[in-house]
Design an enzyme around this catalytic site. Structure first.
Site, mmCIF file in Angstrom:
data_model
loop_
_atom_site.group_PDB
_atom_site.id
_atom_site.type_symbol
_atom_site.label_atom_id
_atom_site.label_comp_id
_atom_site.label_asym_id
_atom_site.label_seq_id
_atom_site.Cartn_x
_atom_site.Cartn_y
_atom_site.Cartn_z
ATOM 1 N N HIS A 179 37.539 79.814 11.686
ATOM 2 C CA HIS A 179 37.142 78.768 10.729
ATOM 3 C C HIS A 179 37.351 79.094 9.252
ATOM 4 O O HIS A 179 37.083 78.253 8.415
ATOM 5 C CB HIS A 179 35.670 78.382 10.966
ATOM 6 C CG HIS A 179 34.693 79.524 10.823
ATOM 7 N ND1 HIS A 179 33.325 79.335 10.791
ATOM 8 C CD2 HIS A 179 34.886 80.872 10.695
ATOM 9 C CE1 HIS A 179 32.718 80.505 10.656
ATOM 10 N NE2 HIS A 179 33.636 81.442 10.609
ATOM 11 N N HIS A 180 37.787 80.327 8.934
ATOM 12 C CA HIS A 180 37.951 80.674 7.512
ATOM 13 C C HIS A 180 39.361 80.412 6.973
ATOM 14 O O HIS A 180 39.556 80.409 5.757
ATOM 15 C CB HIS A 180 37.633 82.157 7.267
ATOM 16 C CG HIS A 180 36.204 82.521 7.518
ATOM 17 N ND1 HIS A 180 35.155 81.880 6.900
ATOM 18 C CD2 HIS A 180 35.652 83.462 8.329
ATOM 19 C CE1 HIS A 180 34.004 82.421 7.316
ATOM 20 N NE2 HIS A 180 34.287 83.372 8.185
ATOM 21 N N ALA A 181 40.342 80.257 7.849
ATOM 22 C CA ALA A 181 41.718 80.123 7.354
ATOM 23 C C ALA A 181 41.842 78.872 6.481
ATOM 24 O O ALA A 181 41.319 77.812 6.813
ATOM 25 C CB ALA A 181 42.690 80.045 8.532
#
Ligand SMILES: [Zn+2]
Length: 354
Positions: free
Chosen positions: A132-134
């Site tokens: 979920h951080h990309a």
């Protein structure tokens, strides 16, 4: 209607870097535990083989220049890719074959999505997803392609209303950023406050913009938040907002780094609070696409994701999977954690659309 478990030996055996905390091999222990418990021989269980995502699908969220850079890094990991968030000794290292394996972890989420949309399954779980951080043009926090954002985007492309609920210990910043200006994807993230944890964002005042104002919901929990406080926060925010939003589909990121034994975070959640939360997901009426996420205490990953897949199957949960003695605060610590959680809940609800 049944539950799907996406499984790929190739995904489970890839390595970011020998000393890297994200160890895909943790999925092998989840699968082995479920197999030993007979989960996959139940009539309502299916094991799904993932397909690779296509470049077009990746580029619904990521910039083509970034995808090109990842493809170059995948073939020649020793060059310099720091401008794309890839760096050998930092969180997200370039490694040989990273593009191809990332197409497969994203495709695994899309395989789950397709089986659920076709109504062949009520829910499908991709433990290798939830990255979920990309960001659009940058790798971040162990994440190369943002599979939850790609799935939510493809669902929105079909004019479906999506509720995305992220219970990883870290703020779901990349997914929030992708849908910050639209009301077609509601993002709710419950996480340890950015004051004490990467990525340093996820405060209640990040509430979306334009048509998206009020559709990015952040519950910034205090470090040391334990089961009673966590369950109270979840119940106060997630069911009422998801029910008010009336989604066509539920997408969940179920990172298990909020666990009290996790070496990277400070939340003190146990398998018991997670059972409560995931049972709520299971009892909603929505088609449900579930992903893993963080989780660096390998035994907590093994036990919790096994519990969560058993819940998806509607199967009994053996005691051996649960934490025998979860931490519960008393005295001054109780009062201070409760006060901080009350404030986080109040701020999150106040930021929501009306
Ligand atoms: Zn995390």
């Amino acid at each position: 209607m049944g539950a799907g478990f996406v499984w790929s030996e190739r995904i489970a055996t890839h390595v970011y870097r020998e000393d890297h905390p994200l160890k895909p091999k943790r999925l092998i222990a989840v699968r082995d535990t479920l197999e030993r418990l007979g989960a996959f021989t139940r009539p309502d269980a299916r094991v799904l083989t993932p397909r690779a995502a296509t470049r077009d699908e990746i580029e619904r969220i990521h910039d083509p220049d970034y995808v090109e850079a990842v493809m170059r890094a995948s073939q020649d990991p020793d060059a310099d890719y720091t401008e794309w968030g890839l760096s050998a000794w930092r969180d997200t290292p370039p490694f040989l074959g990273m593009h191809e394996i990332s197409l497969l972890t994203t495709g695994a989420t899309l395989t789950a999505m397709e089986e659920v949309l076709a109504e062949r399954l009520r829910v499908a779980f991709n433990g290798s997803g939830g990255l979920h951080h990309a960001m659009r043009r940058r790798a971040s926090g162990f994440c190369i392609y943002n599979d939850p954002a790609i799935a939510c985007r493809l669902l929105a492309d079909r004019s479906l209303r999506v509720a995305y609920v992220d219970i990883d210990a870290h703020h779901g910043d990349g997914v929030q950023a992708a849908f910050y200006e639209t009301d077609q994807v509601l993002t709710i993230s419950l996480h340890e406050t950015g004051r004490t944890l990467f990525p340093g964002t996820g405060f209640a005042d990040e509430r979306g913009r334009g048509a998206g104002a009020g559709y990015s919901i952040n519950v910034a929990l205090p470090p040391f938040c334990d089961d009673p406080a966590y369950v109270r926060a979840f119940d106060a925010v997630v069911p009422p907002l998801v029910e008010r939003y009336r989604p066509d589909v539920l997408v969940t990121q179920q990172g298990i780094d909020p666990h009290f034994s996790d070496p990277l975070t400070h939340l003190q959640v146990s398998t018991h609070a997670r059972e409560h939360v995931v049972k709520w997901f299971a009892k909603t009426p929505y088609p449900w696409i579930a992903m893993g996420g963080g989780g660096y205490s390998l035994d907590a990953v093994r036990r919790t994701w096994s519990i969560e897949f058993l819940i998806m199957l509607g199967a009994a949960i053996p005691d051996e999977l649960h934490d025998p003695d979860p931490p519960i605060h008393g005295g001054d610590a109780r009062a201070s954690v409760d006060a901080a959680v009350d404030e986080a809940v109040r701020d999150a609800l106040a930021a929501a659309w009306t």
